[in-house]
Structures are given as structure tokens and as C-alpha cells.
Design a protein around this motif. Structure first.
Motif, mmCIF file in Angstrom:
data_model
loop_
_atom_site.group_PDB
_atom_site.id
_atom_site.type_symbol
_atom_site.label_atom_id
_atom_site.label_comp_id
_atom_site.label_asym_id
_atom_site.label_seq_id
_atom_site.Cartn_x
_atom_site.Cartn_y
_atom_site.Cartn_z
ATOM 1 N N PRO A 300 -2.373 2.196 -7.086
ATOM 2 C CA PRO A 300 -2.388 4.318 -7.092
ATOM 3 C C PRO A 300 -1.417 4.503 -5.517
ATOM 4 O O PRO A 300 -1.509 3.274 -4.930
ATOM 5 N N ARG A 301 -1.235 5.217 -5.798
ATOM 6 C CA ARG A 301 -0.008 6.262 -5.008
ATOM 7 C C ARG A 301 -0.974 6.632 -3.775
ATOM 8 O O ARG A 301 -1.860 6.746 -3.953
ATOM 9 N N GLY A 302 -0.544 5.956 -2.671
ATOM 10 C CA GLY A 302 -0.352 6.820 -1.629
ATOM 11 C C GLY A 302 -2.284 5.662 -0.821
ATOM 12 O O GLY A 302 -2.835 6.025 -0.037
ATOM 13 N N SER A 303 -2.022 4.889 -1.417
ATOM 14 C CA SER A 303 -3.573 4.018 -1.168
ATOM 15 C C SER A 303 -2.807 2.355 -0.164
ATOM 16 O O SER A 303 -2.137 1.833 -0.407
ATOM 17 N N ALA A 304 -3.215 2.482 -0.335
ATOM 18 C CA ALA A 304 -3.407 0.968 1.240
ATOM 19 C C ALA A 304 -3.922 -0.283 0.929
ATOM 20 O O ALA A 304 -5.363 -0.231 -0.553
ATOM 21 N N GLN A 305 -4.076 -1.349 0.423
ATOM 22 C CA GLN A 305 -4.336 -2.410 -0.266
ATOM 23 C C GLN A 305 -4.509 -3.801 0.677
ATOM 24 O O GLN A 305 -4.500 -4.212 1.955
ATOM 25 N N ILE A 306 -5.537 -4.329 -0.169
ATOM 26 C CA ILE A 306 -6.170 -5.406 0.504
ATOM 27 C C ILE A 306 -6.724 -6.387 -0.530
ATOM 28 O O ILE A 306 -6.407 -6.382 -1.936
ATOM 29 N N GLU A 307 -5.529 -7.790 -0.218
ATOM 30 C CA GLU A 307 -4.616 -8.836 -0.558
ATOM 31 C C GLU A 307 -5.195 -10.265 -0.765
ATOM 32 O O GLU A 307 -5.558 -10.918 0.494
ATOM 33 N N ALA A 308 -5.724 -11.626 -1.336
ATOM 34 C CA ALA A 308 -5.944 -11.790 -1.377
ATOM 35 C C ALA A 308 -5.728 -13.329 -2.274
ATOM 36 O O ALA A 308 -6.061 -12.987 -3.253
ATOM 37 N N ARG A 309 -5.596 -14.752 -2.317
ATOM 38 C CA ARG A 309 -5.587 -15.437 -3.615
ATOM 39 C C ARG A 309 -6.215 -16.419 -2.656
ATOM 40 O O ARG A 309 -6.601 -17.147 -2.000
ATOM 41 N N PHE A 310 -7.206 -17.267 -4.121
ATOM 42 C CA PHE A 310 -7.776 -18.399 -4.236
ATOM 43 C C PHE A 310 -6.969 -19.600 -4.975
ATOM 44 O O PHE A 310 -6.751 -19.139 -6.101
ATOM 45 N N GLU A 311 -8.096 -20.815 -5.081
ATOM 46 C CA GLU A 311 -7.824 -21.871 -5.412
ATOM 47 C C GLU A 311 -9.556 -22.478 -5.519
ATOM 48 O O GLU A 311 -9.798 -22.677 -4.409
ATOM 49 N N PHE A 312 -9.397 -23.200 -7.173
ATOM 50 C CA PHE A 312 -10.562 -23.540 -6.927
ATOM 51 C C PHE A 312 -10.377 -24.948 -8.172
ATOM 52 O O PHE A 312 -9.079 -24.779 -8.864
#
Length: 684
Positions: A300-312
Motif C-alpha cells: 500500500p502507498r505510504g506504508s512501511a514494510q517488515i519483510e522476512a524470508r524463511f527456510e524449512f
């Protein structure tokens, strides 16, 4: 709908999935129907002359306690002693549903079992009333007896023949209201506990059926490898060796004892052709999985992001009892004994493999020593049937521990990418894209499961705005299978880790943040219970931490609080687990506690230390020594399970606790070490 079966003793049957509201029994017409024939598609109850109550269960007991739960339902509605209830496992049927999985056994059997028992009780009371010439409404039942007002008693067994002829009971056959339950809801020891610990219980390996001869198989070093050349002269010359048989999975040795069979196997001289993954190892699989994860849409425009990648990692089922099957295949018929969660599918596949019609194959369902999804598949049974046919004798095939870990089913490896978008202190969008290994192996049969990419985001648990997700896959020739909690064990664990990281990023306490964003009151209630009972937020020593996670599935919900000692980050130890669950009516709270305890150990294992490596097309691990599932020394020093008494229809519980336990272990480690775990288990 409850039927009376034509029999000399009282025998009643209910279609699985019968509706309580339609099974009035005494006053309706449904219970007046007398039918003959098989019990396919039915749950059948018989009262024997020996005063035992027998219910042939169309499910398999693999340690989850379903036989005890069903016995409790029957004892409750019949007013029978639990010791007088017998729950044998039904053989494979020609139609109906014999699937054991999806945490649905108790919920699917709850109404049919109680209706059966209530109907039988009404007929027994009516039979006693006829014998004593008393009003049926004046009689009561207890301890597998009908009791008259003057103290006279009659055993159910003494009344069963008369009760079998009753067409219109004189008392209601409606199941009891929950307020009158005396057995359901009471913590109860397993009905088979003593037999298990004294060795009386028989597993497939204990059977002496058909004089079957011990059999083992030499298997290729790589997944999907084939026999190139075989010299079996030395093996055939050994004492005790009876036959050497080539099968698609390798070379079988049939002998007088397993000792002789293993000696014969080791004497085989085999040149193996490598399998299709001979050049593939972990690094390539991880790279391909990462590349297969679909792109996330625009935030969404104007939002900040928290991103993560995971491996199982890949994970073996590794049930304590190794796969074993007894097979006796003749020219026109076959009999197989083994533990199966899908016996009807297994029978058809076995029939096809040996060239017989399904009606000529009889599958005896045997209890299993653990499963976790492994016994959805029937690899060992098909092999045993093929060997028996080729050897022209009954065989007892046993897979070794190494056989199952290196060539058996496994939970597929997966890669996850999650992005939470937030604005003005709240999450406004949540996206979760995944990729997992998908089975593309024509040489391996699958049952009730094809390992495909996990489901997209399940975070509808939270008020996180629009949810989105997509999935990709990497096709590899690997034997994959449904592992306890299937996709949720990775999908929800990853999402609960991100929920903690969102809370941290917004400067909020993880429990408080969940409370303000969870949609379900029931989930909030289990979270509150676990947090209070586990003393969330208490001061912890350096290198120690608490973690929490929640999960909702199968009509049930659970919260898990974990404490971990990670003072040595390379040797973390979970010291405390507190779980709170709402499963509606908990038929056997003691059994539910055991399920949650097992789920906690699954979370400890798969997050901290247990997984499978792939080295040049071969599984590296071969036993519990290197497939490092949690042992007693890794178990939490303190465990609590709190069952919320909410009542209502029972939900599922067998797989419920795994995602929450896994997420809570990871979150506790992150808080204890100040790190962000991304690969599971940690040491991979």
C-alpha cells in the motif's frame, strides 16, 4: 439415523456422519429399520453374551488415543464400565470412509458413537422391562447393568438376545446432555496402557500370521536408484536364506529369521544405477526454492514494510515402530496385515500391483507405533505383496530405521517470503508467498496427499488488512508425504515469527500486540490463559527468553508459551512449555494433554535440531543418532497444558499444537539471543 442389524445379539449401526437431530431412535422410525449385510459405511456396536460392548472402529490407532476416546463415548451413553468396552480395528472396507487423518477422528465419530450407544441402551432397558414386567421409565443403567427399583440387576449380556428383537424402545434413545456426562470430559488413562507397557499389544512385527518369513530389502544409496547388476550367489548360499527377489525398490532377502535376512542382504553384490537426483544437494534445492517463490504485489502507498524470508528443511516422520507388513499372496487372493491410515486406498493399490481384483485382497488394519502422517502411505505393504507373490510364500517385511529415513516419506522443504505493511502503528496489509518441493516421482505412490506448495497466508487470524499470497513449487523425484500439521507447521510458524517482529518494530509487547489484533475471542482466551499461567513478561536471566505463538484450525485453537535457555546460542534448551487449548468438548483431557505435549516436542525438534540433508541425491541421515529428534534430555523441564472448558462439538487436536509450538520456540530463541532466526532447524 441408527439401524438395527439382523443378528442374534443386540447389534446397532449408524452411518458415519449421522446427524444427532435425526437419531432419536426410540420415538422416530429410523431405529425401527432392520438391515442385513455388511457394516460398510457404518459404525457398528454389538453387545455380546459375555457382557462386552464391541465397536469395530473404521480408523487406525497409532498412539493418538482414538480407541480410548471412542470407548469413552460408548461407555458414557451406555452407562457401561470402560473395562467392558472393546474397540477392535475394522479391516479395509469396500466403501465408506476409513481415512484417519486431518485431526478429525474424534469430531467425526462423536455423534455416531453416542447415538449408537444411546440407542442400544434404550433397547436394553426395554428388554429388561419386558423380562421384569416393569415400566421401562423406572429402570436405570450403570456398570454394564440394568437396575430395577427393588435392586434387581441384569447384565447387558443377559439381555442382548431379547434386546435384539426390540423394535420400539419404551424410553428415549437421545444422547445425554453434556451436563450429565460422567465419562466424557474426565481425564482417563488409555484403555490399552497396561497392554502397551507389558508387551501384550501386537504390532505388525509381532504377528505370526500365515507363517510369514522375515524379509528385508537392500536399497540403493541414492533416492530412486535402480539395480544395475546383481550377484546373489553368496547370499543364497548362507544358512537360513530362503529366497532373493528383485523388486522396484531394490533386492529382497527372505529368510528364517531377521538375523539371517540381514546377513543375506549384506552378502549381496549389487551395482547400483544412480537415481535422478544424483547430482543434487541442499544448496541447489534451497536456491531453486528461493527462485520459485512468486513475487509479492506492491505494498500500500505510504506504508512501511517488515519483510522476512524463511527456510524449512526436509523432515522425516521417523515413527518409533518401523514400517512392517505381513503379506500372503496366492494366485487368486491376497491377505495383508499392516498399520494403515488409508486401508481402502491401500487395498486397491496392492490389488493393482499384484494383478488381482480389489475384492480378492483383504487388508487387516493393525495398530501402529506412531505415524505423524507416515502411515497414510503404504510403501511397505505394496513391497511385501510383490515379494510374497514372487517368492510364492507369506513374508513379513520390515523396513530398517535407515530404510525409512533414507527412502521413506518426508515433509517437503520449503521457502517463505513474508511482508507486513504498516502505517500509523497498525498493519494495513499482509502478504505471504511460498515455494516447496513437489513430488514428481512416478516410482512412488502417494496416498491422500501430493506434496504441493503450502497454502498462502493464513493470517486471517489477525486484523492485518488485505491478505495476499501465492505459491510456487520445485518438482523433484523425492518420496514426500503429509507430516503432522502438513502446511500449517511451516506456514503458521513463519507467520507467528513475523507477528513478533511486527510487534517489536512497532515498539509493542508481543502478547499485548496479539490481543489487540486477533479477530477471535476464543484465540484471545487461550492466549490470555497461556500468558497468565506461564507468567509472561517475568524477568529472565541473560541469554534466556520467552516466546509465544497461537494457532487456529480444525475447529479448535491453541496458544503456546515457551521459555528457553540460549546462554550458549549453539546449544539452546527449552526449559518450559505452557499450552492452552480450546477444542470444544475435550472427550479425554488426559489424551489431549498428551497430544499437546507431543506437539511441543515436534516444535522443539524441527526448530532447533531435527532435519534431513540431501547430499548428491542421497539422504545423509540414517537413524536417531543423526536425525536428531528431541530426546528426553531435550524435553522441557516443566510442561503445562490448560484445557478451556468451553463445551460444544469437539474440534480436532492431533495436529493443532505443532504450529504454535514451533513459532513459540523460534520466538523465544530470538528474544533470548537478539537474533532473527531464518533457517530451520537452526543448525542447518
Amino acid at each position: 439415523m441408527v439401524y438395527t442389524l439382523a443378528a442374534s445379539t443386540l447389534t446397532v449401526a449408524a452411518p458415519l456422519g449421522c446427524d444427532t437431530s435425526e437419531a432419536e431412535g426410540a420415538t422416530g422410525t429410523h431405529s425401527d429399520v432392520v438391515v442385513t449385510g455388511t457394516d460398510d459405511e457404518m459404525l457398528v456396536l454389538e453387545v455380546t453374551r459375555e457382557n462386552k460392548v464391541v465397536v469395530r472402529l473404521p480408523r487406525v490407532e497409532v498412539g493418538q488415543g482414538v480407541t480410548t476416546a471412542v470407548a469413552m463415548m460408548i461407555a458414557e451413553e451406555l452407562d457401561a464400565r470402560l473395562d467392558d468396552v472393546r474397540i477392535p480395528l475394522a479391516p479395509a472396507r469396500s466403501q465408506g470412509n476409513q481415512y484417519t487423518g486431518g485431526s478429525n477422528s474424534v469430531s467425526s465419530l462423536y455423534d455416531p458413537a453416542r447415538n449408537l450407544a444411546a440407542t442400544a441402551r434404550a433397547r436394553l432397558i426395554t428388554a429388561a422391562a419386558q423380562r421384569w414386567r416393569l415400566p421401562a421409565r423406572t429402570l436405570r443403567t450403570r456398570d454394564t447393568l440394568v437396575v430395577a427399583p427393588d435392586g434387581r440387576t441384569a447384565t447387558f449380556g443377559s439381555l442382548t438376545e431379547t434386546a435384539a428383537r426390540v423394535r420400539r424402545p419404551r424410553v428415549s434413545s437421545k444422547p445425554k446432555p453434556a451436563s450429565r456426562h460422567r465419562v466424557i470430559g474426565k481425564p482417563t488413562t488409555r484403555i490399552d496402557a497396561r497392554d502397551i507397557v507389558t508387551g501384550r499389544v501386537q504390532y505388525a512385527g509381532d504377528l505370526a500370521a500365515a507363517g510369514a518369513k522375515p524379509t528385508v530389502v537392500a536399497r540403493p544409496p541414492t533416492l530412486g536408484g535402480k539395480v544395475g547388476s546383481l550377484d546373489d550367489r553368496a547370499a543364497r548360499a548362507l544358512p537360513g536364506v530362503l529366497e532373493v527377489v528383485r523388486i522396484p525398490g531394490g533386492v529382497a532377502v527372505v529368510a528364517d529369521t531377521f538375523h539371517h535376512a540381514f546377513k543375506g542382504r549384506d552378502a549381496l553384490k549389487i551395482t547400483w544405477k544412480p537415481g535422478p537426483l544424483a547430482g543434487v544437494s541442499d544448496a541447489e534445492i534451497r536456491s531453486r526454492l528461493k527462485a520459485a517463490v512468486p513475487a509479492l504485489g506492491r505494498p500500500p502507498r505510504g506504508s512501511a514494510q517488515i519483510e522476512a524470508r524463511f527456510e524449512f528443511a526436509f523432515v522425516s516422520h521417523a515413527p518409533m515402530e518401523v514400517l512392517t507388513a505381513v503379506a500372503d499372496v496366492k494366485a487368486r487372493r491376497a491377505e495383508i496385515w499392516f498399520s494403515s491410515q488409508t486401508p481402502m486406498e491401500a487395498r486397491e493399490s496392492i490389488a493393482e500391483a499384484v494383478g488381482l481384483p480389489g475384492s480378492a485382497v483383504k487388508v487387516h488394519v493393525v495398530r501402529g507405533g506412531g505415524s505423524f502422517g507416515r502411515r497414510l502411505n503404504y510403501d511397505a505393504a505394496i513391497e511385501a505383496a510383490l515379494i510374497s507373490k514372487a517368492a510364492r510364500r507369506p513374508v513379513k517385511l520390515m523396513w530398517s530405521r535407515a530404510d525409512d529415513i533414507r527412502h521413506g516419506r518426508m515433509r517437503p522443504a520449503s521457502h517463505h517470503r513474508i511482508r507486513a505493511s504498516h502505517n500509523e502503528g497498525r498493519v494495513v496489509a499482509f502478504a505471504h508467498a511460498t515455494a516447496s518441493v513437489s513430488e514428481s516421482y512416478s516410482g512412488v505412490r502417494t496416498a491422500a496427499f501430493r506434496a504441493s506448495s503450502p497454502l498462502p497466508s493464513d493470517s486471517g487470524l489477525y486484523n492485518f488488512g488485505p491478505l495476499s499470497g501465492d505459491s510456487g513449487s520445485v518438482e523433484l523425484a523425492m518420496p514426500l508425504g503429509a507430516w503432522r500439521s502438513v502446511d500449517s507447521g511451516t506456514v503458521r510458524a513463519a507467520e507467528e515469527i513475523v507477528v513478533d517482529e511486527i510487534a517489536r518494530g512497532l515498539g509493542k509487547d508481543p502478547v499485548a500486540f496479539r490481543r489487540t489484533t486477533l479477530r477471535s475471542k476464543a484465540v484471545k482466551a487461550v492466549l490470555d490463559k497461556a500468558a497468565a499461567a506461564g507468567h509472561w513478561g517475568r524477568a529472565m536471566p541473560e541469554g534466556h527468553g520467552q516466546g509465544v505463538a497461537v494457532h487456529e484450525e480444525y475447529g479448535s485453537c491453541v496458544a503456546c508459551l515457551v521459555e528457553i535457555d540460549a546462554a550458549d546460542p549453539k546449544k539452546p534448551r527449552v526449559t518450559k512449555v505452557v499450552m492452552a487449548a480450546d477444542v470444544g468438548t475435550a472427550v479425554n483431557p488426559r489424551g489431549l494433554e498428551a497430544q499437546l505435549m507431543g506437539a511441543a516436542m515436534d516444535g522443539v525438534s524441527t526448530i532447533l535440531q531435527a532435519g534431513l540433508h540431501i547430499d548428491k541425491g542421497a539422504v545423509r541421515e540414517a537413524s536417531y543418532a543423526d536425525f536428531r529428534y528431541a530426546r528426553q534430555r531435550h524435553a522441557p523441564l516443566h510442561f503445562e497444558a490448560h484445557i478451556l472448558p468451553t463445551g460444544g462439538e469437539p474440534g480436532g487436536a492431533g495436529e493443532l499444537g505443532v504450529p504454535a509450538a514451533a513459532g513459540a520456540v523460534a520466538n523465544a530463541y530470538a528474544r533470548a539471543t537478539g537474533t532473527k532466526p531464518r533457517r530451520f532447524p537452526f543448525d542447518f
